[in-house]
Design a protein around this motif. Sequence first.
Motif, PDB file in Angstrom:
ATOM      1  N   LEU A  93       0.819  -1.385  -0.058  1.00  0.00           N
ATOM      2  CA  LEU A  93       0.244   0.300  -0.272  1.00  0.00           C
ATOM      3  C   LEU A  93       0.752   1.163  -0.331  1.00  0.00           C
ATOM      4  O   LEU A  93       0.054   2.202  -0.350  1.00  0.00           O
ATOM      5  N   LYS A  94       2.214   1.264   0.387  1.00  0.00           N
ATOM      6  CA  LYS A  94       3.047   2.129   0.913  1.00  0.00           C
ATOM      7  C   LYS A  94       3.067   3.662  -0.509  1.00  0.00           C
ATOM      8  O   LYS A  94       3.196   4.330  -0.081  1.00  0.00           O
ATOM      9  N   LEU A  97       0.355   6.046  -0.134  1.00  0.00           N
ATOM     10  CA  LEU A  97       0.468   6.640   0.322  1.00  0.00           C
ATOM     11  C   LEU A  97       1.395   8.536   0.469  1.00  0.00           C
ATOM     12  O   LEU A  97       1.654   9.034   0.893  1.00  0.00           O
ATOM     13  N   ASP A 136       0.339  -5.959   5.588  1.00  0.00           N
ATOM     14  CA  ASP A 136      -0.235  -4.541   4.551  1.00  0.00           C
ATOM     15  C   ASP A 136      -0.494  -3.643   5.642  1.00  0.00           C
ATOM     16  O   ASP A 136      -0.866  -2.539   5.578  1.00  0.00           O
ATOM     17  N   LEU A 137      -1.830  -4.116   6.906  1.00  0.00           N
ATOM     18  CA  LEU A 137      -2.686  -3.142   7.989  1.00  0.00           C
ATOM     19  C   LEU A 137      -1.510  -2.910   8.780  1.00  0.00           C
ATOM     20  O   LEU A 137      -1.433  -2.120   8.889  1.00  0.00           O
ATOM     21  N   LEU A 140       0.803  -0.071   7.913  1.00  0.00           N
ATOM     22  CA  LEU A 140       0.381   0.503   7.239  1.00  0.00           C
ATOM     23  C   LEU A 140       0.504   1.979   8.551  1.00  0.00           C
ATOM     24  O   LEU A 140       0.170   3.153   9.019  1.00  0.00           O
ATOM     25  N   ARG A 141      -0.185   1.258  10.072  1.00  0.00           N
ATOM     26  CA  ARG A 141      -0.196   1.647  11.632  1.00  0.00           C
ATOM     27  C   ARG A 141       1.368   1.768  11.827  1.00  0.00           C
ATOM     28  O   ARG A 141       1.818   2.745  11.558  1.00  0.00           O
ATOM     29  N   GLN A 143       3.279   2.786   9.105  1.00  0.00           N
ATOM     30  CA  GLN A 143       3.598   3.995   8.706  1.00  0.00           C
ATOM     31  C   GLN A 143       2.770   5.217   8.867  1.00  0.00           C
ATOM     32  O   GLN A 143       3.805   6.209   9.176  1.00  0.00           O
ATOM     33  N   ASP A 144       1.808   4.564   9.927  1.00  0.00           N
ATOM     34  CA  ASP A 144       1.264   5.997  10.078  1.00  0.00           C
ATOM     35  C   ASP A 144       1.667   6.734  11.363  1.00  0.00           C
ATOM     36  O   ASP A 144       2.120   7.482  11.516  1.00  0.00           O
ATOM     37  N   TYR A 157       1.601  12.529   2.880  1.00  0.00           N
ATOM     38  CA  TYR A 157       1.330  11.757   3.277  1.00  0.00           C
ATOM     39  C   TYR A 157      -0.507  11.975   4.484  1.00  0.00           C
ATOM     40  O   TYR A 157      -1.458  10.809   4.342  1.00  0.00           O
ATOM     41  N   ARG A 161      -3.983   9.560   3.686  1.00  0.00           N
ATOM     42  CA  ARG A 161      -4.540   8.942   4.593  1.00  0.00           C
ATOM     43  C   ARG A 161      -5.343   9.237   4.889  1.00  0.00           C
ATOM     44  O   ARG A 161      -6.347   8.098   5.059  1.00  0.00           O
ATOM     45  N   THR A 285       7.206  -1.375   4.799  1.00  0.00           N
ATOM     46  CA  THR A 285       7.576  -0.390   5.870  1.00  0.00           C
ATOM     47  C   THR A 285       8.580   1.194   6.083  1.00  0.00           C
ATOM     48  O   THR A 285       9.160   1.383   6.362  1.00  0.00           O
TER      49      THR A 285
END
Length: 380
Positions: A93-94, A97, A136-137, A140-141, A143-144, A157, A161, A285
């Motif tokens: 997903l990177k 975003l 990937d979720l 995402l956490r 990367q958040d 980003y 997001r 990541t």
Amino acid sequence: MDAILGPECMNSNEKIQGWMPRERFDELFGALSALGYTCYGPQVRDHAIAYARITSSRELPRGVTDAQQPGSYRLTHTEGGRWFDWANGPQALKPLLFAPRESLWRVARDAQGRLSFTPAAERPAKIALIGARSCDLAALRLQDQHFLAGAYVDEAYAARRRNLLIVAVNCTRPASTCFCVSTGDGPRAASGFDIALTELADGFVAEAGSPVGGDILGTLVSGAASRVQVKDADEAIAQGAQQQVRSLPSRNLRDVLFDNLDHPRWDDVAARCLSCGNCTSVCPTCFCHRETEEPQLDGTASEHLREWDSCFTQGHSYIHGLTVRAATRERYRQWLTHKLGSWHDQYGRSGCVGCGRCIAWCPVGIDIVEEATALHGGGK
Ligand code: SF4
Ligand code: SF4
């Protein structure tokens, strides 16, 4: 069906699963489009599964699966005609975003020589991503945490997001390179989605993860999933977990790695590694980047760009005339000790979610699990 999966249920902490027959799946695209979302979903692109714009189930990789090994990725056909019968391809997903290349700001010089700075004012589209996997979720956490939770919020980003809706699909067919069970990140999507689906032969067991997900599902499910359907879905996910053949020796390798900075294994892996950076490009990541100026030749304006970088490039550790990590040994060691070691200090967990991409997409088949196991004392 609003009462089954509507927003009221999201407030009750009660997990209610609905049943979406296969023939109603296309209505999901219409429901998302009506809410202003552009749908992205898995498709076959250049002999791999990647996310791209999608408008109907006809574009999904139906009856397609993958065979992945260190340094190898192949698509093959499978019986049954399912849409999500594959493990993750190279694209996470990177890029949706954290853009691979983007402008952060521009500067212009007027006739009097005065400079004016303008931030890049992108208005990102509302994107609904269909088919995200639990690893990937988890990425995402992370990367958040990196882009949103520190002292500085990354505005580009953050804007993307805010506009992202996620339809997750639980993994029931891992690749031989997957090891999300050992990192605690799969194969079931536990959180971070708006809707989560588990595909069965004739439809989907569906779960809402947010009020908007509940609203959408409320119009699509035919009713609550039966006990048999929920059991079949649970068993399919459990079987997927059991099929994983790789596992990291520990979720926290920080001390092991930093106690072994002179281990001979670093020389061994350096003799194989090409310092190409494929592993960091596909890793969901990794967030390293470089910033450069792109001036106009007449000196009236310049653009400030951000591009993905990698700890494997020469320039990434170049400081004041010195490349700090000149040799591949130091670069691989930096990657592994950061990813599996000092991430614990920075983000409270390892930076690896067990997706296995760096194993399949390494041109010489270097396997992060094998390297970590060797350094842990259990390898060849
Ligand atoms: S280090 Fe490798 S297996 Fe771990 S998250 Fe990154 S690409 Fe996936
Ligand atoms: S580990 Fe593999 S993918 Fe990563 S830099 Fe080395 S050769 Fe390239």
